[in-house]
Design an enzyme around this catalytic site. Structure first.
Site, PDB file in Angstrom:
ATOM      1  N   LYS A  96       0.806  -1.238   0.000  1.00 12.61           N
ATOM      2  CA  LYS A  96       0.000   0.000   0.000  1.00 12.61           C
ATOM      3  C   LYS A  96       0.838   1.287   0.000  1.00 12.61           C
ATOM      4  O   LYS A  96       0.386   2.316  -0.468  1.00 12.61           O
ATOM      5  CB  LYS A  96      -0.930   0.033   1.214  1.00 12.61           C
ATOM      6  CG  LYS A  96      -2.125  -0.867   1.060  1.00 12.61           C
ATOM      7  CD  LYS A  96      -3.088  -0.646   2.211  1.00 12.61           C
ATOM      8  CE  LYS A  96      -4.270  -1.568   2.095  1.00 12.61           C
ATOM      9  NZ  LYS A  96      -5.254  -1.371   3.154  1.00 12.61           N
ATOM     10  N   ASP A 131     -10.198   3.186   2.225  1.00  9.33           N
ATOM     11  CA  ASP A 131     -10.374   2.417   3.473  1.00  9.33           C
ATOM     12  C   ASP A 131     -11.092   3.222   4.561  1.00  9.33           C
ATOM     13  O   ASP A 131     -12.096   2.761   5.117  1.00  9.33           O
ATOM     14  CB  ASP A 131      -9.012   1.967   4.026  1.00  9.33           C
ATOM     15  CG  ASP A 131      -8.407   0.824   3.229  1.00  9.33           C
ATOM     16  OD1 ASP A 131      -9.171   0.075   2.596  1.00  9.33           O
ATOM     17  OD2 ASP A 131      -7.170   0.686   3.245  1.00  9.33           O
TER      18      ASP A 131
END
Ligand code: ATR
Length: 278
Positions: free
Chosen positions: A66, A102
């Site tokens: 990420k 997220d």
């Protein structure tokens, strides 16, 4: 031609994203495929070159890539930049754009179940337990949603200090301190790996002192009801499960790729059944 998406991670074989995005494709009437790509750290660059040639429409990127993905992108959304992490890449006219859905996904899942939390939230106090990537994303998204007091508690207190923003009021506590004063919070969010399968009996702190009717949330979704959530429920809290976040962050990714908004709420029960192995 149909759409082509994937998720890159390592390990990735247990990812629920292919199932979730398969449902979204059906719901939106679009043709397409969504696959997992198991890519160890040293093969990331090579894999991305390959995906660029294939003109993939978009992809998700998960642990452990990420942060590392950022240097391969042409543009970065300000929220993803603030978080230093990307989970969604969109391909538009030969360029790759990075986003992070997220935190936003988590807030939307919480909001859809407990809308009252987001009314007059300037008077409400939230506590985030943990100080990893997940905690950081939720902290900034919660701040964007209007919370003005968001405290942090972590095993390693120093890591929590690193997340703290000067734009809101944030006190940092040890896990023990947080446990003792849990009764002041309207919202408590557990973001650590404590309690995740196979360590299902672990919890970062006891929620026994939680305020009656506070919302207690755990982002762990294997198992669906962690030891922490079960104890919070027994202490009079309203609880929020982790698999909602999975669906809502995926819905935001899908919308970024296709422009089609999805309401993932009808998938909550089927996903719960899948996670329970029913
Ligand atoms: P992620 O990006 O998924 O949030 P991470 O960056 O590895 O993962 O962060 C994991 C978080 O879980 C950290 O807050 C970690 O605490 P430390 O910063 O002290 O390491 C926390 N954590 C992991 N296992 C834990 C446990 N058994 N008890 C309490 N906290 C735990």
């Amino acid at each position: 031609m149909g759409l082509f998406f994937c998720v890159i991670g390592h390990p990735i074989e247990h990812s629920l994203s292919p199932w979730i995005h398969g449902q979204f494709l059906n719901m939106s009437g679009k043709q397409g495929i969504y696959r997992t790509l198991d890519v160890p750290e040293k093969e990331l660059g090579q894999t991305l070159q390959f995906l660029k040639k294939l003109e993939i429409d978009g992809f998700n990127i998960t642990v452990p890539h990420k942060e590392r993905i950022i240097k391969y992108l042409d543009e970065l959304d300000p929220l993803a930049e603030q978080m230093g992490a990307v989970n969604t890449v969109v391909h538009k006219e030969g360029k790759w754009f990075g986003y992070n859905t997220d935190g936003k996904g988590y807030i939307r899942s919480l909001q859809s179940e407990y809308p009252d939390l987001f009314v007059d939230q300037t008077d409400k106090k939230a506590l985030i337990i943990g100080a990893g990537g997940a905690a950081r994303g939720i902290y900034f998204a919660l701040m964007d949603s209007g919370f003005k007091q968001i405290d942090l508690a972590n095993r390693t207190v120093e890591r929590a200090h690193q997340i703290k923003s000067s734009n809101i009021s944030t006190d940092v506590f040890s896990l023990q301190e947080a446990e003792e004063q849990l009764g002041i919070y309207d919202l408590v969010i557990q973001t650590t790996k404590a309690g995740m399968y196979p360590n299902v009996h672990e919890h970062p702190l006891s929620p026994m002192n939680v305020k009656h009717r506070a919302v207690v949330s755990d982002i762990v979704y294997r198992p669906i009801e962690t030891t922490f959530l079960a104890a919070a429920r027994a202490s009079g809290a309203r609880i929020h499960f982790g698999h909602g976040m999975l669906l809502y962050q995926a819905a935001f990714s899908f919308e970024l790729w296709t422009g089609i908004p999805i309401d993932p709420a009808p998938l909550l029960t089927p996903l719960e059944q899948k996670l329970k192995g029913e």
